[in-house]
Design a protein around this motif. Structure first.
Motif: not given
Length: 257
Positions: A88-93, A169-172
């Motif tokens: 979550a930290m890496g994906a969402y600023k 979908g980008i995350v997954r």
């Protein structure tokens, strides 16, 4: 030798074994040659005799089992919490901005410093040992996972958006597959650190485990038993490290091709 030039698996294995041979030869030379007093450093034969006595007479296998359980329990607990938080930290600023200062602060806190507090909070039972390992591992995993996820190639993300992928979908389908091998490697490395934390936890307020045996042997100046306990930790760690590597190569064969 050339920089970064690969070597054959047979040569790698031979060189690894050679180092252990040189190490034990130097140890034997120092102890059997009388250069180091056996009071301070037992020779290899004495170490093996003490190890056999621990296994056959003192139930040391039980201590090994309980220590392995503590390491695995604390490490799994830390991983289950840290990996999703790191992703979550890496994906969402915004999540990174919220958590990164505290995680960066907390990862410098030595787990051993929490032992007195954890004894007050959780007693001297198993929970205290698990929490020492948890504190020592969780923040390291969070930060390393976040870095790997955040470093995913931007062109892959843009291509996925172009093809109509949603944010989830980008995350997954992009961030997780791209960073999964590095996340697995992070877990392999942190598992090694977990062994240092469990020994610290067992040195205080424990009645079983490898660390408990080591501290009792230190009081008796039984250096052979201490060295045997340390070697057992190294052997178990080496086996778990190889198992992790094999699993990673199987799961992410494309990365190691």
């Amino acid at each position: 030798m050339k920089p970064l030039e690969p070597i054959s698996p047979k040569l790698r294995l031979s060189l690894g074994i050679l180092f252990f041979v040189i190490f034990f030869a130097g140890w034997s030379f120092a102890t059997f040659g009388g250069f180091v007093s056996k009071t301070f450093l037992a020779d290899p034969i004495t170490m093996m005799k003490d190890g056999w006595w621990l296994l056959s007479k003192r139930g040391f296998l039980g201590d090994i089992g309980i220590t392995v359980w503590r390491v695995v329990g604390g490490f799994v607990l830390a991983s289950v919490i840290a990996v999703p938080v790191g992703i979550a930290m890496g994906a969402y600023k915004p999540i990174e901005a919220l958590l990164e200062p505290f995680v960066s602060f907390a990862r410098y806190l030595p787990a051993s410093a929490f032992v007195p507090l954890l004894i007050l909070w959780a007693g001297i039972g198993e929970m205290q040992k698990l929490l020492v390992i948890f504190i020592g591992a969780v923040f390291q995993i969070i930060l390393m996972v976040a870095v790997y996820v955040a470093n995913t190639r931007r062109d892959l993300v843009e291509a996925a958006y172009t093809l109509g992928a949603s944010d989830r979908g980008i995350v997954r389908r992009v961030l997780l597959p791209a960073s999964a091998p590095d996340i697995a490697e992070t877990l392999r490395l942190v598992l090694g650190w977990a062994w240092t934390y469990v020994i610290v936890a067992e040195l205080i307020g424990a009645s079983s485990g490898i660390g408990y045996m080591i501290i009792n042997s230190q009081a008796l100046m039984a250096t052979g038993q201490i060295i045997f306990g340390i070697i057992v930790i190294g052997v178990i760690g080496l086996i778990s490290d190889f198992a992790f590597k094999l699993a990673n190569r199987h799961l992410f064969a494309w990365r190691f091709a």
